[in-house]
Motif scaffolding. Structure first.
Motif, PDB file in Angstrom:
ATOM      1  N   LEU A  60       3.539 -11.913  -3.172  1.00 57.49           N
ATOM      2  CA  LEU A  60       3.486 -11.535  -1.842  1.00 57.49           C
ATOM      3  C   LEU A  60       3.213  -9.971  -1.483  1.00 57.49           C
ATOM      4  O   LEU A  60       2.200  -9.826  -0.688  1.00 57.49           O
ATOM      5  CB  LEU A  60       5.092 -11.673  -1.454  1.00 57.49           C
ATOM      6  CG  LEU A  60       5.654 -12.791  -1.156  1.00 57.49           C
ATOM      7  CD1 LEU A  60       6.956 -12.826  -0.359  1.00 57.49           C
ATOM      8  CD2 LEU A  60       4.740 -13.716   0.052  1.00 57.49           C
ATOM      9  N   CYS A  61       3.210  -8.993  -2.549  1.00 56.98           N
ATOM     10  CA  CYS A  61       2.703  -7.739  -2.534  1.00 56.98           C
ATOM     11  C   CYS A  61       1.240  -7.700  -2.714  1.00 56.98           C
ATOM     12  O   CYS A  61       0.376  -7.004  -1.903  1.00 56.98           O
ATOM     13  CB  CYS A  61       3.272  -6.948  -3.450  1.00 56.98           C
ATOM     14  SG  CYS A  61       5.143  -6.776  -3.244  1.00 56.98           S
ATOM     15  N   PHE A  62       0.746  -8.402  -3.620  1.00 56.21           N
ATOM     16  CA  PHE A  62      -0.654  -8.876  -3.874  1.00 56.21           C
ATOM     17  C   PHE A  62      -1.410  -9.244  -2.661  1.00 56.21           C
ATOM     18  O   PHE A  62      -2.626  -8.650  -2.316  1.00 56.21           O
ATOM     19  CB  PHE A  62      -0.933  -9.702  -4.982  1.00 56.21           C
ATOM     20  CG  PHE A  62      -2.421  -9.960  -5.268  1.00 56.21           C
ATOM     21  CD1 PHE A  62      -3.072  -9.099  -6.006  1.00 56.21           C
ATOM     22  CD2 PHE A  62      -3.273 -11.303  -4.660  1.00 56.21           C
ATOM     23  CE1 PHE A  62      -4.363  -9.286  -6.088  1.00 56.21           C
ATOM     24  CE2 PHE A  62      -4.463 -11.220  -4.948  1.00 56.21           C
ATOM     25  CZ  PHE A  62      -5.191 -10.362  -5.993  1.00 56.21           C
ATOM     26  N   GLU A  63      -0.863 -10.171  -1.770  1.00 55.47           N
ATOM     27  CA  GLU A  63      -1.235 -10.641  -0.465  1.00 55.47           C
ATOM     28  C   GLU A  63      -1.362  -9.925   0.803  1.00 55.47           C
ATOM     29  O   GLU A  63      -1.633 -10.554   1.819  1.00 55.47           O
ATOM     30  CB  GLU A  63      -0.910 -12.133  -0.578  1.00 55.47           C
ATOM     31  CG  GLU A  63      -1.475 -12.752  -1.897  1.00 55.47           C
ATOM     32  CD  GLU A  63      -0.646 -14.305  -1.950  1.00 55.47           C
ATOM     33  OE1 GLU A  63       0.079 -14.769  -0.768  1.00 55.47           O
ATOM     34  OE2 GLU A  63      -1.001 -15.287  -2.566  1.00 55.47           O
ATOM     35  N   LEU A  64      -0.526  -8.576   0.518  1.00 51.89           N
ATOM     36  CA  LEU A  64      -0.169  -7.955   1.752  1.00 51.89           C
ATOM     37  C   LEU A  64      -1.553  -7.745   2.723  1.00 51.89           C
ATOM     38  O   LEU A  64      -2.622  -7.545   2.182  1.00 51.89           O
ATOM     39  CB  LEU A  64       0.559  -6.766   1.573  1.00 51.89           C
ATOM     40  CG  LEU A  64       1.951  -7.102   1.123  1.00 51.89           C
ATOM     41  CD1 LEU A  64       2.471  -5.721   0.669  1.00 51.89           C
ATOM     42  CD2 LEU A  64       2.940  -7.381   2.427  1.00 51.89           C
ATOM     43  N   PRO A  65      -1.461  -7.820   4.034  1.00 52.83           N
ATOM     44  CA  PRO A  65      -2.723  -7.617   4.944  1.00 52.83           C
ATOM     45  C   PRO A  65      -2.778  -5.949   4.646  1.00 52.83           C
ATOM     46  O   PRO A  65      -1.942  -5.080   4.469  1.00 52.83           O
ATOM     47  CB  PRO A  65      -2.274  -7.782   6.140  1.00 52.83           C
ATOM     48  CG  PRO A  65      -1.008  -7.887   6.275  1.00 52.83           C
ATOM     49  CD  PRO A  65      -0.423  -8.147   4.899  1.00 52.83           C
ATOM     50  N   ARG A  66      -4.406  -5.356   4.571  1.00 55.82           N
ATOM     51  CA  ARG A  66      -4.365  -4.081   4.350  1.00 55.82           C
ATOM     52  C   ARG A  66      -4.106  -3.239   5.792  1.00 55.82           C
ATOM     53  O   ARG A  66      -4.173  -1.929   5.635  1.00 55.82           O
ATOM     54  CB  ARG A  66      -5.935  -3.748   4.255  1.00 55.82           C
ATOM     55  CG  ARG A  66      -6.254  -4.462   2.985  1.00 55.82           C
ATOM     56  CD  ARG A  66      -5.884  -3.645   1.709  1.00 55.82           C
ATOM     57  NE  ARG A  66      -6.073  -2.081   1.882  1.00 55.82           N
ATOM     58  CZ  ARG A  66      -7.123  -1.436   1.342  1.00 55.82           C
ATOM     59  NH1 ARG A  66      -8.097  -2.204   0.882  1.00 55.82           N
ATOM     60  NH2 ARG A  66      -7.180  -0.269   1.476  1.00 55.82           N
ATOM     61  N   GLN A  67      -3.908  -3.832   6.930  1.00 53.43           N
ATOM     62  CA  GLN A  67      -3.590  -3.187   8.120  1.00 53.43           C
ATOM     63  C   GLN A  67      -2.493  -4.130   9.090  1.00 53.43           C
ATOM     64  O   GLN A  67      -2.645  -5.311   8.993  1.00 53.43           O
ATOM     65  CB  GLN A  67      -4.568  -3.043   8.890  1.00 53.43           C
ATOM     66  CG  GLN A  67      -4.478  -1.634   9.798  1.00 53.43           C
ATOM     67  CD  GLN A  67      -5.750  -1.285  10.506  1.00 53.43           C
ATOM     68  OE1 GLN A  67      -6.375  -1.766  11.306  1.00 53.43           O
ATOM     69  NE2 GLN A  67      -6.272  -0.196   9.969  1.00 53.43           N
ATOM     70  N   ILE A  68      -1.438  -3.679   9.662  1.00 52.55           N
ATOM     71  CA  ILE A  68      -0.537  -4.351  10.400  1.00 52.55           C
ATOM     72  C   ILE A  68      -0.525  -3.485  11.807  1.00 52.55           C
ATOM     73  O   ILE A  68      -0.607  -2.248  11.782  1.00 52.55           O
ATOM     74  CB  ILE A  68       0.519  -4.487   9.776  1.00 52.55           C
ATOM     75  CG1 ILE A  68       1.404  -3.369   9.408  1.00 52.55           C
ATOM     76  CG2 ILE A  68       0.535  -5.533   8.511  1.00 52.55           C
ATOM     77  CD1 ILE A  68       2.933  -3.353   9.231  1.00 52.55           C
ATOM     78  N   LYS A  69      -0.150  -4.160  12.721  1.00 54.53           N
ATOM     79  CA  LYS A  69       0.542  -3.522  13.936  1.00 54.53           C
ATOM     80  C   LYS A  69       2.086  -3.769  13.822  1.00 54.53           C
ATOM     81  O   LYS A  69       2.596  -5.021  13.433  1.00 54.53           O
ATOM     82  CB  LYS A  69       0.143  -4.431  15.207  1.00 54.53           C
ATOM     83  CG  LYS A  69      -1.282  -4.263  15.626  1.00 54.53           C
ATOM     84  CD  LYS A  69      -1.558  -2.862  16.093  1.00 54.53           C
ATOM     85  CE  LYS A  69      -1.808  -2.613  17.526  1.00 54.53           C
ATOM     86  NZ  LYS A  69      -1.929  -1.298  17.914  1.00 54.53           N
ATOM     87  N   HIS A  70       2.983  -2.680  14.269  1.00 53.15           N
ATOM     88  CA  HIS A  70       4.278  -2.815  14.010  1.00 53.15           C
ATOM     89  C   HIS A  70       4.711  -2.219  15.481  1.00 53.15           C
ATOM     90  O   HIS A  70       4.453  -1.329  15.809  1.00 53.15           O
ATOM     91  CB  HIS A  70       4.938  -2.175  12.658  1.00 53.15           C
ATOM     92  CG  HIS A  70       6.194  -2.528  12.450  1.00 53.15           C
ATOM     93  ND1 HIS A  70       7.267  -2.006  12.968  1.00 53.15           N
ATOM     94  CD2 HIS A  70       6.629  -3.526  11.431  1.00 53.15           C
ATOM     95  CE1 HIS A  70       8.244  -2.625  12.276  1.00 53.15           C
ATOM     96  NE2 HIS A  70       7.850  -3.375  11.447  1.00 53.15           N
TER      97      HIS A  70
END
Length: 170
Positions: A60-70
């Protein structure tokens, strides 16, 4: 059979996939979230292809998006960083007020707003066995609405309070 190598922005060496084994004596810590890798035997993860390098990532950490809206920071997107972008080498999470140094974070370059991966992934609502009547909703501040100076929301379960400005469920 050759092991496939992959690159990840957060590490200078190539990574290879591996299966986490329960019987390993050492504790393996994910370099992304700073949590133990050995939650479930047989879980796949990534490790550095260099034998002396101790870089590991959960899938899951490998696949995290490089940018998010939170929702906690709607003004700007948050960028995934592999190291705290501050000269002193650590960040203070704006959700929980805890420090992080050897882990990934979501960071706003404009506001210096930072979140641990776990804090950024908290659900907006959740149920709790001690409060059957309603779901609890995540508030992005521990200050009560129209708060008096110095007052905070108190936890009905433990009686404690969180540091000022930290997130709470209500």
């Amino acid at each position: 059979m050759a092991v496939a190598m992959v690159k990840h922005f957060g590490h200078r060496h190539e990574l290879c996939s591996f299966q986490v084994q329960e019987e390993v004596d050492e504790i393996i810590i994910c370099s992304g979230c700073d949590l133990e890798l050995m939650m479930n035997s047989g879980t796949s993860a990534y490790k550095c292809s260099k034998s002396k390098c101790q870089f590991y990532l959960h899938d899951l950490c490998f696949e995290l998006p490089r940018q998010i809206k939170h929702k906690s920071h709607p003004q700007h997107p948050l960028t995934l960083v592999s190291n705290p972008p501050y000269e002193y080498g650590e960040f203070k999470c704006d959700a929980c007020a805890e420090y992080g140094s050897n882990c990934f974070a979501f960071h706003c370059v404009h506001c210096k707003y930072d979140l641990h991966l776990q804090c950024a992934a908290l659900p907006e609502t959740l149920g709790h066995p001690h409060h059957h009547e309603h779901t609890l909703t995540l508030r992005y501040s521990s200050l009560p609405p129209n708060h008096d100076q110095g007052k905070r929301i108190m936890c009905d379960l433990c009686g404690g309070s969180s540091p000022e400005g930290c997130w709470v469920y209500c």
